[in-house]
Design a protein around this motif. Structure first.
Motif, short mmCIF file in Angstrom:
data_model
loop_
_atom_site.label_atom_id
_atom_site.label_comp_id
_atom_site.label_asym_id
_atom_site.label_seq_id
_atom_site.Cartn_x
_atom_site.Cartn_y
_atom_site.Cartn_z
N THR A 62 -5.79 51.60 -19.25
CA THR A 62 -5.15 50.30 -19.10
C THR A 62 -5.78 49.56 -17.93
O THR A 62 -6.87 49.90 -17.49
N VAL A 64 -3.08 46.29 -12.45
CA VAL A 64 -2.59 44.97 -12.08
C VAL A 64 -2.68 44.83 -10.57
O VAL A 64 -2.38 45.77 -9.84
N THR A 65 -3.10 43.69 -10.09
CA THR A 65 -3.09 43.47 -8.65
C THR A 65 -2.25 42.23 -8.36
O THR A 65 -1.73 41.60 -9.28
N SER A 66 -2.17 41.91 -7.09
CA SER A 66 -1.30 40.80 -6.75
C SER A 66 -1.71 40.20 -5.42
O SER A 66 -2.17 40.91 -4.53
N GLU A 120 0.71 43.76 -21.66
CA GLU A 120 0.33 45.15 -21.43
C GLU A 120 1.56 45.98 -21.09
O GLU A 120 1.71 47.11 -21.54
N ALA A 121 2.45 45.41 -20.28
CA ALA A 121 3.63 46.17 -19.85
C ALA A 121 4.52 46.53 -21.04
O ALA A 121 5.09 47.62 -21.10
N TYR A 137 1.34 38.52 -10.73
CA TYR A 137 0.71 39.68 -11.34
C TYR A 137 -0.68 39.26 -11.80
O TYR A 137 -0.82 38.48 -12.73
N ASP A 138 -1.69 39.77 -11.12
CA ASP A 138 -3.05 39.39 -11.45
C ASP A 138 -3.62 40.43 -12.40
O ASP A 138 -3.87 41.57 -12.01
N PHE A 139 -3.83 40.01 -13.64
CA PHE A 139 -4.19 40.96 -14.69
C PHE A 139 -5.64 40.71 -15.08
O PHE A 139 -5.95 39.86 -15.90
N ASN A 154 -0.45 40.40 -18.37
CA ASN A 154 0.18 41.51 -17.67
C ASN A 154 1.41 42.01 -18.41
O ASN A 154 1.63 43.20 -18.55
N TRP A 155 2.19 41.06 -18.88
CA TRP A 155 3.43 41.47 -19.54
C TRP A 155 3.18 41.96 -20.95
O TRP A 155 3.92 42.79 -21.46
N SER A 210 2.09 49.70 -10.51
CA SER A 210 1.75 48.51 -11.29
C SER A 210 2.95 47.60 -11.49
O SER A 210 2.80 46.44 -11.82
#
Lengths: 367, 136, 356, 366, 340
Positions: free
Chosen positions: B56, B59-61, C33-34, B67-69, C30-31, A274
């Motif tokens: 959770t 995440v992909t991309s 969550e990170a 970062y594709d959330f 995303n961040w 990730s």
């Protein structure tokens, strides 16, 4: 010098092979003067530039010249070329050899100076080497100090189809996968050239992650570790996804580190995917499809059983590229490949793989 | 195979999870925003209890730096080695289709095929309005 | 010292990010969550350990002894007390130390948005510097473009020690964007810690780390001039913030002397470095590394041969001075006014837009 | 390359016959073979095979090509060999010409910083032998430096002990860019041995720490490298103070060479301020840093600061202390300072005398 | 856990830590250079139910790890920055506190556990004194160092430590990590935690090469070294490469009369974790054939996130002898624990 008698009954399984890593050496600073423009010629003389030999390859160190290939210094281009012909090209009947010139262009701190000397070096290679021996091909030396300039140099030199690869050092200022370096990969891909990463350092950092070693032996040893970290960087930064046709050739790396390294990388990728979600397939798959390694040094014992198992661990016949690493002292006698490599694998390694990796080789190489 | 009652729905609000024992095997049941999922409570990698993992998003991309959330792509991240498993299918996000028969046995358990080495076993879940039920 | 009624402009004060949590609402999903799933505790820098004396003046600390967060404390301790006209907030949260470009981009954006919401919106006198992810100059330029639309951002902020000297062409997209928007570049003490804070390795003590910051400014001034940044960007101004000041002229003596012998190496440097610096460099006046005697301070300022170079700053909450001694002793009233008002207005054009 | 020397000898200074001590003259090997008699076969072979290995990447030369060949004055090249390798030329062009009564030889290559510390120790010892045989025993006006393998404290201590008491040596020589800050414990044996031997420890700019020459990364140009050297010296002084070196070795005297001097007052002011704020962290440092600097640090003048306001230079000298400045020429290098024209004209005769010889006489016990 | 240790320090150091913290050649006060993939790099299920940090609660460790996994002998390796602090005196004080803490909180309460003497090896004399202070106790079975300091670990400034360890008969454990202030790769600072983790294997390789090439094993023939948490797959390749270099560099390595592989074969042990996981698990057995089944030690890395479960770490049919060696006997032999 070696015995020149090549007519005997030596085993010659390498006829038609492509030698993917041959070192050529700039005899002395002044050799490049005719290829520099007026300003940089003047700088070289007025500032008293020295030769740019790098500490990564001290000329007199035994490992850097096989005793029977060692020439008196400074060795002229003619002497070097003759030795290459006699000891390798003619002796084994190679169809081509790719020259890598490891001159400390990339170590200079001035981007402009790096650029000008890289240009001179490439022109020198074309004129003094490639023009004089039709079997030779070469790598484009680039000023890694400035990736934009490096990309320009790639595009300039690539018009000469005898240049078949872009040459980078394994240790730069930043890890090679960083976006900072992407203009180089973009240009290489555009020109259809693989990027050859060769042992060597810009020496912006100590050669190990633990500081500066006492001995050259450790400097040399550490090159293999550097390839491991750079391969990680190239993969995790997403270079192979961003440049889908780019190939990378690792030269003078040693080979035996590869399988356990990939096991570790695949394992960590599972837990840390990730963080770099653009890496979508297991790193080992990326490496098998996009990365090639030259075969000298191989870093295995002479035991053929070990070599066989190692090749099994690598799990692909397509990854290795035949190389002598001339004139470095990697092997003795005629054993260009370690015992344990089967004839079928030799055919792959010495010919099919190079031709697949370097598309330009197909042009004009004697079949 | 039969459905087993896991809990009353009101005892498993969204975001909750619990482990039940079904036919001698531990099954982790999750309520992800009202949807229920059940996985064998055992990471196919080294056997950690998945119910202790982090629920959770995978995440992909599309390219490095992106970062594709997408919050709908729920995964359970193993509490030990952080391997990600799609909470719906139990498939490893890293290598969903890897079936390397050469060196790994596939096996059949409770009539269900375990696909390759890195798939967490999943179970059908349903609710009957009052209870959460897992088929196993 | 007499600042009252001048509407003085505080060119260096530090809004403190109380904890990473404060930035989380400004982060992309995303961040966010990170931060949670990776258990990221926060990016406070070792350059200013929370409890180190230099990090906050004792009477400015909060009740728990931590550096003061929030604009109210600053208003009370500084802004209202000295009747300031404007203040420029430089947030020195550790965005500049992050190794992943993407994480740096996300954090820089979050800090800038946080700054706008928590500080700029809270007081019309507040201005701020744009935090940029220098780790990727193109994306840093994007962030400048994005934030510059808000006219309350008056400067671009860089750390004095990054990965390569700031003059290198690699960083030029940042200067191009800054010049385009009429923003000076502020270079602030602090390191990305890619290298030890001294050129000879890692020191044992924090006090050495702090002392070594001024060495960083010396290297950067040399780099900016020798690489030709000011030839390429003739309208660019650079503000050296919290640099210590007294190192400045002796360093330029040496650089100018060397330039005379080595000019041919950097032919784009077409006039003495001392002159270039005088035109393009400004320095904030806290701390001033000088003894407390009027004569020496006067001499240091004389040696600039210009009264346009110093900018008034409190360096709040760092502990550079006590009581009300925010202006170094030894300055005339005229010099104080230059330093506290005219020089900042000349350096930060955007301040003039709202100045009555 | 050589330019004939027209005899413009400074008759007036010769007539004055006052003393003049040059604290920084660079002798050079004619070739590596000069060291051959002093090296064991093993190390001689090693030198031939692997060369000098500093913490940078070039087998010959340096990472930042100099602005002139050998970084030397163009008129300093002897008939053969590099500048600084010919005693006769040095006498004629420098010692006699400028009326130098004592000169201290600071060899830069080899230096004491080779990566292989056993080799470095052997090289230093050989160089020290060579300095005596080829220079100080031939020319009474010259004194040598004790070159030491400074990255290995114990080996350096041995070398200092070996040379202690020999009148040929004036100080112990390090290069400024050590691999760790100079106050660190690994270097303490050097300070201890030098104190015992009554020798000052001198640091000359250059060397290769393996870290960038600026604390913000690798610069591009030679001019930047040159401009950055004082930063390393500043860090070394700060380190020696904060690590308690000057407290621990009360007889230690420290000399900074070829870093200029303009930065020293600003450093002292900054360190004082930092110390006042944070003395709890370094309770072993009993006094303000400026006092250690004032009492224990000497500094050479070259390259002489050239300020637009000449009085500023004199004022800076006063801030440092008239008793702490040492004249240095840096002969034969390109940024050489001429003893007649180098010093600011406004100095009084007494100030001038201090810089030209009195301070050196005191420091070196002449 | 930190509080337990800090409370053992002199007031001066407690104040110091409260004021300037612990500088360790990196820039963050709390975060690491590369934020971990997991909070504190631990297993999510390793937080003790009673609160406190993972690895801080003996009862919970027993219940979660020692008992269910039938751990008969466990070596504690306290990590943290103590050994690579910039302030060496603080480093020395902390190491002493950590060592005392190991005895009082762990080894005296749980006979299956033994400690590691955490040595402040930037001050070799202090490290030697600490080794002598503790070596006689049954609580300690090795001296623990980290792989990264400003100088490579084979550098002769560290030799007094090796001399002391050899003298008292304790092996040296070199755990990956530490911080020398250099970029972790020879080519600069990478971007990601994944790269950081990968690079630890490379620093372990550098550390081992340094120990061999600098002549540590030649000088201290009875010294034994265990390399910890760098994985093990790379060892054969490293050995082969070093031997080849040695053959070609006999004059530079005149202080090494024997090929590097011999020193390694005799003096070096490797722990398994994080064990490499080839698709064909047989390959890992082949690699251990090359290393030697008497030189590999099982390690779990409990409670860290890349923990290896003893039941799954070696998913191979092994002979009973190999299995016993790998999981127990090699360690008992190395650490001098009597067994039948």
């Amino acid at each position: 010098m070696n015995d020149l008698n090549v007519g005997g009954d030596r085993p010659r399984p390498y006829r038609g092979a492509v030698d993917c890593d041959v070192q050529i050496t700039v005899p002395h600073r002044d050799a490049l003067l005719p290829y520099l423009d007026e300003y940089w010629r003047d700088v070289s003389l007025q500032r008293g530039l020295q030769t740019l030999d790098t500490a990564a390859f001290p000329r007199q160190a035994p490992i850097n010249a096989r005793p029977d290939w060692r020439l008196p210094e400074p060795a002229s281009v003619r002497d070097q070329l003759r030795s290459l012909q006699v000891n390798l090209l003619d002796r084994y009947g190679f169809s081509a050899a790719i020259c890598n010139c490891l001159y400390g262009v990339q170590l200079l701190h001035s981007e402009d100076m790096g650029q000008s000397i890289a240009r001179a070096l490439n022109d020198w290679i074309a004129r003094e080497w490639l023009d004089n021996e039709p079997r030779l091909r070469a790598s484009i030396v680039v000023p890694m100090q400035n990736p934009t300039m490096a990309a320009e140099e790639i595009r300039r030199v690539a018009t000469d189809r005898r240049f078949v690869q872009v040459l980078m050092l394994v240790m730069g200022e930043m890890p090679l996968g960083k976006r900072y370096y992407w203009p180089i990969y973009e240009a290489a891909e555009e020109c259809g050239l693989p990027v050859g990463i060769h042992a060597g350092s810009m020496y912006r950092h100590p050669v190990t992650g633990t500081g500066w070693p006492s001995y050259y032996a450790q400097d040399y040893f550490s090159q293999a570790s550097a390839f491991q970290t750079q391969l990680t960087s190239l993969i995790l930064e997403g270079v192979f996804g961003a440049f889908p046709t780019l190939r990378v050739v690792l030269s003078e790396t040693g080979v035996s580190w590869l399988p356990p390294y990939l096991w570790r990388l695949d394992k960590y990728w599972h837990g840390l995917r990730s963080e770099t979600p653009w890496v979508k397939v297991p790193p080992s798959e990326i490496v098998r499809s996009r990365v090639r390694l030259t075969t000298q040094p191989f870093d295995t014992p002479a035991d053929p059983a070990v070599v066989e198992r190692l090749l099994d661990h690598i799990g692909s016949d397509e990854m290795l590229l035949f190389a002598s690493d001339f004139p470095h002292w990697r092997f003795d006698g005629d054993d260009l490949l370690p015992a344990g490599v089967s004839p079928d694998q030799i055919a792959h390694i010495s010919r099919a793989n190079p031709l697949a990796t370097y598309p330009r080789l197909a042009e004009g190489v004697v079949p | 195979m039969a459905y087993h009652v896991v809990a009353a729905i009101e005892d498993m609000p969204p975001g909750s999870r619990r482990v039940i024992e079904v036919n001698g095997r531990a099954v982790a049941v999750f309520n992800v925003e009202g949807e229920f999922y059940a996985l064998l409570n055992r990471c196919p990698h080294q056997g950690a209890d998945l119910c202790n993992g982090l629920l959770t998003v995978a995440v992909t991309s599309t390219e490095p730096g992106i970062y594709d959330f997408d919050p709908s792509r729920n995964v359970i991240r193993c509490p030990w080695h952080a391997w990600e498993f799609d909470v719906r299918t139990g498939k490893s996000w890293c290598e969903p289709n890897r079936v390397k028969v050469r060196s790994f046995k596939t096996e059949v358990r409770s009539g269900k095929l375990i696909e390759g080495p890195y798939v967490a076993e999943t179970f059908p879940v349903k609710t009957d309005g009052t209870y959460v039920l897992v088929e196993a | 010292m007499n600042l009252q009624n001048l509407g003085a402009i505080d060119c260096d004060m530090h809004p403190v990010v109380p904890e990473l949590k404060a930035l989380v609402p400004h982060l992309p999903a995303n961040w966010r969550e990170a931060v949670e799933s990776r258990g990221i505790p926060g990016f406070e820098s070792n350059a200013y350990p929370q409890r180190a004396p230099i990090t906050a003046r004792p009477d400015w600390r909060d009740d728990a002894g931590a550096p003061p967060a929030g604009i109210d404390r600053y208003r009370k301790a500084v802004m209202d007390r000295w009747q300031l006209g404007h203040a420029i907030g430089n947030c020195i949260y550790g965005v500049h130390m992050v190794l992943s470009e993407d994480m740096a981009v996300a954090l820089a954006t979050a800090v800038n948005d946080w700054m706008a919401a928590e500080w700029l919106d809270a007081d019309p006198r507040m201005r701020a510097s744009i935090i940029v992810p220098w780790q990727n100059p193109e994306r840093a330029a994007d962030e400048i473009d994005r934030c510059a639309a808000d006219r309350r951002f008056v400067q671009v902020l860089m750390p004095v020690m990054a990965e390569a000297p700031l003059g290198r062409r690699h960083y030029w997209p940042i200067y191009k964007a800054a010049e385009r928007h009429g923003l000076p570049i502020g270079i602030h003490a602090g390191s990305a810690y890619r290298f030890p804070v001294t050129p000879v390795g890692w020191p044992s003590y924090y006090v050495e780390d702090y002392a070594a910051q001024s060495l960083g400014f010396q290297g950067q001034l040399g780099s900016l001039i020798c690489e030709g940044v000011f030839s390429k960007f003739p309208n660019l101004k650079v503000v050296m913030i919290e640099s210590g000041v007294s190192w400045f002229t002796p360093f330029l003596w040496r650089l100018t002397k060397f330039w005379r012998g080595t000019r041919s190496e950097v032919p784009w440097v077409d006039r003495p470095p001392l002159e270039i610096a005088r035109d393009h460099i400004r320095l904030t006046a806290q701390p001033l590394d000088a003894p407390d005697d009027v004569e020496t301070v006067g001499r240091i300022i004389d040696q600039f041969q210009s009264d346009e170079m110093l900018l008034f700053a409190s360096d709040y909450p760092h502990w550079q001075f006590d009581n009300d001694e925010v202006v170094p002793a030894g300055l005339s009233a005229i010099s104080i006014e230059k330093m506290a008002v005219q020089n900042p207005l000349a350096t930060y054009p955007r301040l003039r837009e709202t100045r009555l | 390359m050589n330019i004939a020397l027209t005899d413009t000898a400074d008759k007036s200074s010769a007539r004055q016959a006052t003393a003049l001590v040059d604290c920084d003259i660079h002798p050079a090997l004619r070739s590596a073979a000069d060291l051959r008699p002093y090296l064991s076969l093993r190390w001689w072979d090693y030198l031939q095979t692997y060369g000098l290995r500093s913490r940078h990447g070039f087998a010959k030369g340096t990472p930042f090509p100099k602005i002139v060949p050998g970084a030397a004055r163009r008129d300093a090249w002897p008939e053969s060999g590099p500048p600084g390798s010919d005693l006769a030329l040095m006498r004629r062009q420098h010692l006699d010409h400028h009326g130098i009564t004592m000169g201290i030889l600071n060899p830069l290559s080899p230096s004491g910083g080779d990566q292989n510390s056993a080799f470095s120790a052997a090289l230093c010892s050989a160089t020290n032998d060579w300095l005596v045989d080829a220079w100080t025993s031939q020319e009474p006006r010259l004194k040598a430096s004790v070159l030491v393998p400074y990255e290995d404290g114990e080996a350096a201590r041995e070398e200092i002990r070996k040379r202690a008491g020999q009148p040929d040596f004036a100080h112990v020589l390090l290069l400024s860019r050590t691999s760790e800050p100079l106050g660190k414990r690994r270097y303490w044996p050097i300070f201890e041995a030098a104190s015992e031997a009554g020798l000052p420890v001198a640091t000359h700019v250059f060397g290769y720490s393996g870290f960038p020459s600026t604390n913000s990364g690798w610069p591009s140009y030679y001019i930047e490298e040159g401009a950055a050297h004082p930063a390393g010296c500043q860090a070394s002084i700060a380190s020696m103070i904060f690590e308690g070196v000057f407290d621990r070795y009360p007889d230690l005297r420290f000399v900074v060479i070829e870093a200029g001097f303009g930065w020293l007052p600003a450093l002292a002011w900054r360190l004082d301020r930092a110390w006042h704020r944070m003395r709890d962290e370094v309770p072993h440092v009993k006094r303000p840093p400026s006092e250690y600097i004032r009492e224990r640090v000497w500094i050479s003048t070259q390259p002489m600061e050239e300020a637009p306001q000449p009085q500023a230079v004199a004022q800076t000298m006063a801030d440092i202390g008239w008793d702490r400045l040492l004249f240095a020429s840096d002969y034969p290098h390109w940024d050489f300072d001429d003893p007649k024209f180098g010093l600011p004209p406004s100095l009084s005769a007494e100030q001038r005398d201090h810089i030209r010889f009195r301070n050196a006489h005191t420091l070196y016990g002449l | 856990m930190e509080k337990d240790i800090f409370s053992r320090l002199a007031p001066r150091w407690r104040t110091h830590i409260a004021t300037v913290g612990m500088l360790a050649r990196q820039g963050f006060t709390q975060e690491m250079q590369y934020p971990k993939g997991q909070p504190m790099a631990v297993r999510r299920d390793a937080f003790p139910p009673g609160g406190g940090m993972p690895g801080s609660d003996l009862d919970f460790m027993r219940a979660q790890h020692l008992d269910p996994n039938n751990v008969q002998f466990g070596v504690l390796i306290p990590l943290g920055a103590a050994q690579s602090l910039q302030n060496i005196d603080l480093s020395v004080a902390l190491c002493t506190a950590i060592n005392d803490w190991q005895v009082e909180e762990w080894t005296s309460r749980e006979p299956r556990l033994r400690g590691s003497i955490v040595a402040a090896y930037q001050d070799p004399q202090a490290a030697v004194a600490e080794i002598h202070r503790l070596a006689g106790k049954r609580d300690f079975v090795q001296v623990s160092l980290l792989s990264r300091l400003p100088n490579p670990i084979g550098h002769r400034s560290f030799w007094p430590i090796y001399a002391a360890a050899a003298e008292v008969g304790l092996p040296i454990g070199v755990h990956a990590f530490g911080n020398g202030g250099w970029a972790i790769t020879g080519g600069g600072w990478p971007s990601y935690y994944g790269e950081d983790m990968m690079s630890h294997a490379q620093t372990s390789q550098s550390a081992l090469a340094s120990l061999v090439l600098e002549g540590v094993f030649e000088r201290f023939p009875t010294l034994r070294v265990a390399l910890i948490e760098g994985g093990l797959g790379w060892l054969p390749s490293l050995r082969w490469r070093l031997d080849r270099i040695w053959e070609r560099s006999r004059d530079e390595l005149a202080h090494l009369p024997r090929p590097p592989s011999e020193y390694i074969r005799e003096s070096v042990w490797l722990t398994s974790q994080p064990i490499e996981e080839p698709a064909n698990r047989q390959h890992i057995a082949e690699v251990i054939d090359w290393i030697g089944w008497d030189r590999v030690l099982f390690a779990s890395d409990y409670p860290h996130w890349d923990f290896d479960d003893p039941q799954r770490a070696m998913p191979l049919p092994l002979s009973r002898e190999r299995r016993d060696r790998f999981f127990l006997k090699n360690a008992l032999d190395l650490y001098g624990i009597p067994h039948g």
